[in-house]
Design an enzyme around this catalytic site. Structure first.
Site, PDB file in Angstrom:
ATOM      1  N   ARG A   1       0.889  -1.132  -0.241  1.00 12.37           N
ATOM      2  CA  ARG A   1       0.063   0.027  -0.044  1.00 12.37           C
ATOM      3  C   ARG A   1       0.778   1.237  -0.062  1.00 12.37           C
ATOM      4  NH1 ARG A   1      -5.203   0.238   2.033  1.00 12.37           N
ATOM      5  NH2 ARG A   1      -4.964  -1.938   3.382  1.00 12.37           N
TER       6      ARG A   1
ATOM      7  N   ARG B   1     -13.275  -1.050  -2.601  1.00 13.04           N
ATOM      8  CA  ARG B   1     -12.737  -0.901  -0.235  1.00 13.04           C
ATOM      9  C   ARG B   1     -13.967  -0.332   0.582  1.00 13.04           C
ATOM     10  NH1 ARG B   1      -9.016   1.950   0.810  1.00 13.04           N
ATOM     11  NH2 ARG B   1      -7.904   0.286   2.675  1.00 13.04           N
TER      12      ARG B   1
ATOM     13  N   CYS C   1     -26.248  -2.463  -8.734  1.00 10.80           N
ATOM     14  CA  CYS C   1     -27.941  -2.763  -8.427  1.00 10.80           C
ATOM     15  C   CYS C   1     -27.689  -3.835  -6.710  1.00 10.80           C
ATOM     16  CB  CYS C   1     -28.909  -3.333  -9.766  1.00 10.80           C
ATOM     17  SG  CYS C   1     -28.913  -2.483 -10.679  1.00 10.80           S
ATOM     18  N   GLU C   2     -27.600  -2.986  -5.510  1.00 13.43           N
ATOM     19  CA  GLU C   2     -27.215  -3.343  -4.410  1.00 13.43           C
ATOM     20  C   GLU C   2     -27.424  -2.053  -3.688  1.00 13.43           C
ATOM     21  OE1 GLU C   2     -24.833  -6.413  -2.769  1.00 13.43           O
ATOM     22  OE2 GLU C   2     -24.648  -7.457  -5.167  1.00 13.43           O
TER      23      GLU C   2
HETATM   24  C1  LIG Z   1      -0.688  -7.738   1.366  1.00 10.47           C
HETATM   25  C2  LIG Z   1       1.013  -8.591   2.197  1.00 10.47           C
HETATM   26  C3  LIG Z   1       1.728  -7.661   2.114  1.00 10.47           C
HETATM   27  C4  LIG Z   1       1.904  -5.808   1.968  1.00 10.47           C
HETATM   28  O1  LIG Z   1       0.599  -5.231   2.948  1.00 10.47           O
HETATM   29  P1  LIG Z   1       0.363  -3.795   2.785  1.00 10.47           P
HETATM   30  O2  LIG Z   1      -0.476  -3.778   3.645  1.00 10.47           O
HETATM   31  O3  LIG Z   1       0.221  -3.372   1.619  1.00 10.47           O
HETATM   32  O4  LIG Z   1       1.738  -2.676   2.944  1.00 10.47           O
HETATM   33  C5  LIG Z   1       3.091  -7.354   2.719  1.00 10.47           C
HETATM   34  N1  LIG Z   1       3.591  -9.245   3.114  1.00 10.47           N
HETATM   35  C6  LIG Z   1       1.894 -10.099   2.628  1.00 10.47           C
HETATM   36  C7  LIG Z   1       2.947 -11.196   2.409  1.00 10.47           C
HETATM   37  C8  LIG Z   1       1.252  -9.644   2.481  1.00 10.47           C
HETATM   38  O5  LIG Z   1       0.246 -10.528   2.035  1.00 10.47           O
END
Ligand SMILES: *Cc1c(COP(=O)(O)O)cnc(C)c1O
Length: 408
Positions: A264, A300, A333-334
């Site tokens: 992220r 989300r 449609c929800e």
């Molecule tokens: C999704 C994931 C991440 C990354 O997570 P973020 O919150 O996007 O930083 C890192 N390691 C593993 C194993 C994941 O599944």
């Protein structure tokens, strides 16, 4: 806000909406922030590509010198297409088949297993091989229970008490444990819990003196709400450095690599999502702004109750200062198809553009064809400010390409 009003209107007209737009400048900035987090340490940053697998973004991330994580053969395939060499890909799946494991093994891509039973499977198909194990030190964190990925109530990782069994299986198949990894969860904005999790995780490393790396996970958050404070990265780095230095002091391999896997943090803020207002209506006291951003485009808010900041760009007069309390919805449609509830926004009318911020992570990649809607296009604003299409919008043909036609 790094996207100007005129640019937004131009892009919406040129490419249509809904449309994901990414800033190369912001993406590169986030990559560099992570890469330079611990300059004195032996660190590798693995971008966790599940947050956004757009090919062009992956190429930029590669150009910035980051490695990548993969969760599936599909992600491995796309990462290879982006030019990542096999030794820069770390496969961290859970509950995969033998075929999926072989997909990585045949390419010499290091794999992390998530359970004793998957370690056993790995040993059977690749005896004598190198492997990593994901542990769950019992501490988790995250913005929603669905994204807490460690702790006693999640499916992830091997429980610490099973270290003797891990050692037995390693021995049985002559496997070399080169790394251990963890991932506590997604979107923490407070560094304390992360540091606690890392500390407890590193105690596991003491059990395995031959490790080449420890992977302390991702989860670094970005502020979604206007009143949320940024994660204090420099403070986190300071604390992390202390913990890591203490760890290396005690560990026999002084060249041990510390891996981190932000997803992220790398991509969330470089993306915005543009939509069009198609209707404004009153229903029993609520004002609804009806847009083309259904939860097939951005899930989300519906899936995690996530907040995304939104703005209205008035098509006709940009000084629409009169605000009203509205709920912004999509075209699915929800009744749960709500993008933003109870927001004060400028009085809007059909034809206005709506902008959704922080739409670079877990956004396009979670879009779907629900209601037989077309997934949006994606556009990159490069370093010179020029826009370029980096993924085509679905078409009615692509929507139906897997049907078996002409069967009678
Ligand atoms: C999704 C994931 C991440 C990354 O997570 P973020 O919150 O996007 O930083 C890192 N390691 C593993 C194993 C994941 O599944």
């Amino acid at each position: 806000m790094h996207f100007e009003r005129d640019l937004i209107i131009k892009l919406a007209e040129k490419y249509g909406t809904p449309l994901y737009v990414y800033s190369e400048a912001v993406l590169r900035e986030r990559c560099r922030e992570m890469k330079n987090l611990l300059p004195g340490e032996n660190v590798r940053i693995n971008y966790s590509a599940k947050a956004n697998t757009n090919l062009d973004l992956l190429k930029i991330i590669k150009d910035e010198g980051l490695d990548v994580d993969a969760m599936s053969p599909g992600e491995i395939y796309i990462e290879q297409l982006a030019g990542f060499e096999n030794d820069r890909i770390f496969f961290i799946p859970n509950n995969v088949s033998e075929e999926e494991m072989k997909f990585a093994i045949e390419r010499d891509i290091l794999t992390s297993v998530d359970s004793l039973s998957q370690l056993e499977m790995f040993g059977k198909i690749n005896p004598g091989g190198k492997v990593a194990v994901r542990f769950n030190p019992g501490i988790g964190a995250g913005h929603h229970e669905k994204v807490v990925t460690a702790g006693e109530k999640t499916k992830f990782g091997v429980q610490m008490d099973f270290i003797p069994q891990v050692k037995d299986i390693l021995k049985k198949y002559n496997l070399k444990l080169v790394g251990i990894n963890q991932h506590m969860g997604s979107l923490f904005l407070d560094w304390h819990i992360y540091i606690e999790g890392v500390k407890s995780f590193l105690t596991i490393a003491k059990e395995f003196p031959e490790l080449e790396f420890v992977d302390i996970g991702g989860g670094f958050g970005v502020p979604y709400k206007p009143d949320e404070e940024r994660l204090d990265l420099s403070r986190l780095a300071k604390e992390l450095e202390i913990v890591i230095d203490r760890f290396i002091e005690q560990h026999p391999n002084k060249d041990i690599i510390i891996k981190m896997e932000p997803g992220r943090y790398i991509v969330a803020e470089c993306g915005v999502l543009l939509g069009t207002v198609h209707s404004v209506k009153q229903n029993y006291g609520t004002t609804y702004i009806g847009t083309d951003i259904g939860f097939n485009v951005l899930v989300r808010p519906v899936m995690y109750d996530s907040y995304h900041e939104v703005a209205i760009i008035k098509k006709n007069n940009d000084d629409g200062t009169e605000e009203e309390l509205v709920t912004v919805v999509g075209n699915i449609c929800e009744s749960g198809d709500i993008l933003a509830k109870d927001r004060m926004l400028p009085k809007s009318e059909p034809g206005d553009i709506i902008t959704v911020f922080n739409a670079g992570a877990y956004s396009y990649c979670m879009s779907s064809n629900y209601n037989s809607r077309l997934r949006p296009a994606e556009v990159l604003i490069d370093l010179e400010g020029k826009d370029r299409l980096i993924r085509k919008r679905d078409t009615l043909e692509s929507l139906t390409q897997n049907f078996i036609l002409d069967q009678d």
